[in-house]
Design a protein around this motif. Structure first.
Motif, short mmCIF file in Angstrom:
data_model
loop_
_atom_site.label_atom_id
_atom_site.label_comp_id
_atom_site.label_asym_id
_atom_site.label_seq_id
_atom_site.Cartn_x
_atom_site.Cartn_y
_atom_site.Cartn_z
N PRO A 62 72.23 55.86 57.55
CA PRO A 62 71.48 55.42 56.37
C PRO A 62 70.01 55.16 56.72
N VAL A 63 69.13 55.57 55.80
CA VAL A 63 67.69 55.44 56.02
C VAL A 63 67.08 54.77 54.80
N ASP A 64 66.11 53.93 55.04
CA ASP A 64 65.37 53.30 53.96
C ASP A 64 64.60 54.39 53.19
N PRO A 65 64.82 54.52 51.87
CA PRO A 65 64.13 55.58 51.11
C PRO A 65 62.61 55.49 51.16
N LEU A 66 62.08 54.27 51.33
CA LEU A 66 60.63 54.14 51.40
C LEU A 66 60.06 54.73 52.69
N SER A 67 60.87 54.79 53.73
CA SER A 67 60.37 55.34 54.99
C SER A 67 60.21 56.86 54.92
N VAL A 68 60.96 57.53 54.03
CA VAL A 68 60.83 58.98 53.87
C VAL A 68 60.24 59.34 52.51
N ALA A 69 59.62 58.37 51.85
CA ALA A 69 59.05 58.58 50.52
C ALA A 69 58.00 59.70 50.48
N PRO A 70 57.11 59.84 51.46
CA PRO A 70 56.14 60.95 51.39
C PRO A 70 56.83 62.32 51.35
N THR A 71 57.89 62.48 52.09
CA THR A 71 58.63 63.74 52.09
C THR A 71 59.27 63.97 50.74
N LEU A 72 59.85 62.92 50.16
CA LEU A 72 60.48 63.04 48.85
C LEU A 72 59.46 63.36 47.76
N ILE A 73 58.28 62.78 47.86
CA ILE A 73 57.23 63.03 46.87
C ILE A 73 56.76 64.49 46.93
N VAL A 74 56.55 65.00 48.13
CA VAL A 74 56.13 66.40 48.27
C VAL A 74 57.23 67.34 47.77
N GLY A 75 58.48 67.04 48.10
CA GLY A 75 59.59 67.85 47.62
C GLY A 75 59.70 67.83 46.10
N GLY A 76 59.52 66.67 45.51
CA GLY A 76 59.55 66.55 44.04
C GLY A 76 58.39 67.29 43.39
N ALA A 77 57.22 67.21 44.00
CA ALA A 77 56.06 67.94 43.46
C ALA A 77 56.29 69.45 43.54
N SER A 78 56.96 69.89 44.58
CA SER A 78 57.28 71.32 44.71
C SER A 78 58.24 71.76 43.62
N VAL A 79 59.22 70.94 43.28
CA VAL A 79 60.16 71.26 42.21
C VAL A 79 59.43 71.38 40.88
N VAL A 80 58.57 70.41 40.59
CA VAL A 80 57.81 70.43 39.34
C VAL A 80 56.90 71.67 39.31
N ASP A 81 56.25 71.97 40.42
CA ASP A 81 55.37 73.13 40.48
C ASP A 81 56.14 74.43 40.25
N ALA A 82 57.32 74.57 40.84
CA ALA A 82 58.13 75.77 40.65
C ALA A 82 58.50 75.93 39.17
N TYR A 83 58.85 74.84 38.51
CA TYR A 83 59.20 74.89 37.09
C TYR A 83 57.99 75.31 36.25
N VAL A 84 56.85 74.70 36.52
CA VAL A 84 55.63 75.00 35.75
C VAL A 84 55.18 76.44 35.99
N VAL A 85 55.23 76.90 37.23
CA VAL A 85 54.83 78.27 37.54
C VAL A 85 55.75 79.27 36.85
N ALA A 86 57.05 78.99 36.81
CA ALA A 86 57.99 79.89 36.14
C ALA A 86 57.70 79.95 34.64
N ARG A 87 57.41 78.82 34.03
CA ARG A 87 57.08 78.81 32.60
C ARG A 87 55.79 79.57 32.34
N ALA A 88 54.78 79.36 33.18
CA ALA A 88 53.51 80.06 33.01
C ALA A 88 53.68 81.56 33.23
#
Length: 163
Positions: A62-88
Motif C-alpha cells: 500500500p502506498v499513500d496516494p499523495l506520494s504518487v499524485a504527480p504521476t496520477l495527475i499526468v496520467g489523468g491529463a493524458s486521458v483527458v487529452d486523448a479524449y479531446v484529441v479524438a473528438r477534435a
C-alpha cells in the motif's frame, strides 16, 4: 496523396489512455504525442516522486496516494487529452468530408495543360484517393472511372498529345 482521417471513438481513446499513458494516443495514430506523454510521465515520476514510493508500488504494498499524485495527475491529463484529441479529429474529419463533397464535383475532372488531355481524373470519385490516369478503374476501391478510360484511350491513340 491526401491524408485521410477516420472516425475514432473518444471513449476508447480515453479507456486505453487510462490503462497505460500514451496508449490512447497510439490508438489515434498520434505517435509523437504518445511518446511525449510517456516521456512526461517518466520525467515527472523521476523528478517529483520518492523512489521508495515507486518501489513500494512495484512490490504491491500500500502506498499513500499523495506520494504518487504527480504521476496520477499526468496520467489523468493524458486521458483527458486523448479524449479531446479524438473528438477534435472526428470534427475535422466530418468538416473535410462535408466540404469535400461539395468541392469534389468541381475538382475531380480537370484539364491537364501539359499534354492537352481533357477529363483526366486525378482522384477517385468513390474513395477520393489518387489514381493512375491511365487506368479505367480505381486501384484502391475498384470503382470504374469512365473519364479516366476515355482520357487514357485518347492519350494512347494520339501519342500523348493532340495534333
Amino acid at each position: 496523396m491526401e491524408r485521410t482521417t477516420s472516425q475514432k471513438r473518444p471513449w476508447l481513446a480515453a479507456l486505453l489512455g487510462a490503462l497505460a499513458t500514451g496508449f490512447g494516443h497510439l490508438y489515434l495514430r498520434r505517435w509523437r504525442r504518445a511518446v511525449g506523454w510517456f516521456a512526461t510521465l517518466f520525467a515527472v515520476t523521476y523528478v517529483l516522486v520518492d523512489p521508495a514510493a515507486i518501489e513500494a508500488l512495484a512490490a504491491g504494498e500500500p502506498v499513500d496516494p499523495l506520494s504518487v499524485a504527480p504521476t496520477l495527475i499526468v496520467g489523468g491529463a493524458s486521458v483527458v487529452d486523448a479524449y479531446v484529441v479524438a473528438r477534435a479529429q472526428n470534427a475535422i474529419a466530418q468538416a473535410t468530408a462535408a466540404t469535400g463533397e461539395t468541392r469534389s464535383t468541381d475538382s475531380r475532372a480537370e484539364t491537364e495543360t501539359g499534354n492537352g488531355v481533357e477529363g483526366t481524373v486525378d482522384s477517385c470519385p468513390n474513395c477520393g484517393k489518387d489514381v493512375d490516369p491511365e487506368l479505367d478503374f480505381c486501384h484502391w476501391c475498384t470503382a470504374e472511372l469512365s473519364a479516366g478510360a476515355e482520357a487514357g484511350s485518347g492519350a494512347a491513340e494520339n501519342g500523348g498529345s493532340e495534333r
